[in-house]
Design a protein around this motif. Structure first.
Motif, mmCIF file in Angstrom:
data_model
loop_
_atom_site.group_PDB
_atom_site.id
_atom_site.type_symbol
_atom_site.label_atom_id
_atom_site.label_comp_id
_atom_site.label_asym_id
_atom_site.label_seq_id
_atom_site.Cartn_x
_atom_site.Cartn_y
_atom_site.Cartn_z
ATOM 1 N N ASN A 147 3.524 13.867 5.644
ATOM 2 C CA ASN A 147 2.561 13.259 4.712
ATOM 3 C C ASN A 147 2.664 13.856 3.319
ATOM 4 N N ASN A 187 0.809 -1.222 0.000
ATOM 5 C CA ASN A 187 0.000 0.000 0.000
ATOM 6 C C ASN A 187 0.842 1.272 0.000
ATOM 7 N N ASP A 188 2.141 1.133 0.159
ATOM 8 C CA ASP A 188 3.030 2.291 0.244
ATOM 9 C C ASP A 188 3.510 2.688 -1.145
ATOM 10 N N ARG A 191 4.394 9.155 5.110
ATOM 11 C CA ARG A 191 2.974 8.830 5.294
ATOM 12 C C ARG A 191 2.739 7.789 6.388
ATOM 13 N N ASN A 192 3.376 6.627 6.292
ATOM 14 C CA ASN A 192 3.166 5.568 7.276
ATOM 15 C C ASN A 192 4.141 5.674 8.438
ATOM 16 N N THR A 193 5.337 6.084 8.141
ATOM 17 C CA THR A 193 6.384 6.268 9.138
ATOM 18 C C THR A 193 7.448 7.166 8.512
#
Length: 196
Positions: free
Chosen positions: A156, A78-79, A86-88
């Motif tokens: 983000n 999904n990245d 965004r996620n980390t």
């Protein structure tokens, strides 16, 4: 007189080092774990998490993604395959096999956005030279001797890849010394022939 000429030749030889652009895109001068061109080589690794240099967690090299835009990080399906926050928080670490003069770092992407933080280091002494920078190619605080540089995305809105960097190999002092001694020997041999 000859000694001055030998010293000048050594200085000219030392100044002859050429800047080399290391292309990080697919088919360029790097894989997802290493780079090598014109005497400049080293390794690439990825880290995640934390705002403190160089991130909290070492990542498996299979998360480093290479495409036509350069190197990014793809943590999961999904990245996006770029360096983003965004996620980390994501970090790319470039370690040189021997010290080089780092001249610039170029960022790219199909949708380049956000900013980057940049650190350089030599023998463990770390300096942050970019904080939320959008300068591209990035040159602030560069033009100095380094054995590592690190880039970080922490927002983000960050979406970029490292497309290339420009560095100059540093001639080894032993090589210059041998070159100078060779010139000195040639001069002395020439002088002896003139006297005899």
């Amino acid at each position: 007189m000859f000694l001055a000429g030998a010293i000048a030749a050594c200085v000219m030889f030392a100044g002859a080092a050429q800047a080399t652009v290391i292309n990080l895109a697919t088919g360029g001068d790097a894989t997802t774990t290493s780079f090598s061109k014109a005497g400049i080589s080293g390794t690439i690794s990825a880290r995640s998490g934390g705002n403190s240099y160089p991130g909290n967690n070492a990542l498996n090299s299979n998360v480093i993604n290479q495409d036509a835009f350069g190197l990014g990080i793809k943590l999961n399906s999904n990245d996006d395959p770029d360096v983003d926050g965004r996620n980390t928080i994501e970090w790319l670490v470039f370690d040189f096999a021997s010290a080089v003069t780092l001249n610039s770092i170029s960022f790219s992407d199909d949708n380049l956005s956000g900013n980057w933080d940049v650190w350089i280091s030599l023998a463990g002494a770390v300096t942050k030279v970019g904080n939320g920078s959008t300068q591209n190619p990035f040159t602030s605080g560069l033009g100095v001797l380094v054995d590592r540089f690190v880039v970080k995305a922490d927002s983000n809105s960050d979406s970029w890849r490292v497309g290339s960097f420009d560095a100059t190999a540093v001639p080894e002092p032993a090589t210059l010394g041998l070159f100078g001694l060779g010139l000195l020997g040639l001069g002395l041999a020439s002088r002896r022939r003139k006297v005899a």
